[in-house]
Design an enzyme around this catalytic site. Sequence first.
Site, mmCIF file in Angstrom:
data_model
loop_
_atom_site.group_PDB
_atom_site.id
_atom_site.type_symbol
_atom_site.label_atom_id
_atom_site.label_comp_id
_atom_site.label_asym_id
_atom_site.label_seq_id
_atom_site.Cartn_x
_atom_site.Cartn_y
_atom_site.Cartn_z
ATOM 1 N N VAL A 1 29.195 -10.246 -10.959
ATOM 2 C CA VAL A 1 30.204 -10.873 -11.999
ATOM 3 C C VAL A 1 29.799 -11.847 -12.524
ATOM 4 O O VAL A 1 30.008 -11.848 -13.866
ATOM 5 C CB VAL A 1 31.667 -11.109 -10.982
ATOM 6 C CG1 VAL A 1 32.596 -11.851 -11.889
ATOM 7 C CG2 VAL A 1 32.132 -9.778 -10.127
ATOM 8 N N CYS A 2 28.862 -12.676 -12.152
ATOM 9 C CA CYS A 2 28.558 -14.084 -12.804
ATOM 10 C C CYS A 2 27.668 -13.475 -14.250
ATOM 11 O O CYS A 2 28.242 -14.182 -15.333
ATOM 12 C CB CYS A 2 27.522 -14.692 -12.105
ATOM 13 S SG CYS A 2 28.066 -15.215 -10.462
ATOM 14 N N PRO A 3 26.832 -12.560 -14.534
ATOM 15 C CA PRO A 3 26.072 -12.274 -15.763
ATOM 16 C C PRO A 3 27.298 -11.855 -16.716
ATOM 17 O O PRO A 3 27.400 -12.123 -17.764
ATOM 18 C CB PRO A 3 25.377 -11.348 -15.229
ATOM 19 C CG PRO A 3 25.499 -10.585 -14.187
ATOM 20 C CD PRO A 3 26.351 -11.679 -13.396
#
Length: 187
Positions: free
Chosen positions: A46-48
């Site tokens: 999810v972070c990128p």
Amino acid sequence: MALINSEIQPFNATAFKQGEFVDISEADVKGKWAIFFFYPADFTFVCPTELGDVADKYEELQKMGVEVFSVSTDTHFTHKAWHDTSDTIGKINYFMVGDQTGNITNNFGVMREGQGLADRATFLIDPDGVIQAMEITAEGIGRDADDLLRKVKAAQYVRNNPGEVCPAKWKEGEATLAPSLDLVGKI
């Protein structure tokens, strides 16, 4: 977690920004609007998507006088490696802060106990170094840079227009409210 209207705490860290390692501190935040965008870890899922979404809005944020500091407990070296190997992360031009000691993450109260990872959290800081907005989501819930941009515009409007407030879903150019005795019970 009563951080709204509190001043950010002192910190020192090294960040990766536009091909260089740079030392930063709270002094780099004062005098301008800033976003601290915490995320759990580099090379994840999810972070990128979130970091890339903010990267797509970075130029607009810069035009509004806003600097962005993404923060994880990874090192600045890891940030560089991720930047060099991911097309999504490779478009980032804002500060990617290495907080391996957890000092910044703990200062904002978003360290996951026993994990050494930051929560998915966003803080909007005004030019006085005071937290004006914050958002924290669960691990699987990504944030939206369009809504963050809306919040920045609302915070800047309220700061520049004392006595006015922005209602729900307010967008730039729309009507605001001027709280008063005459307005009580009429909304």
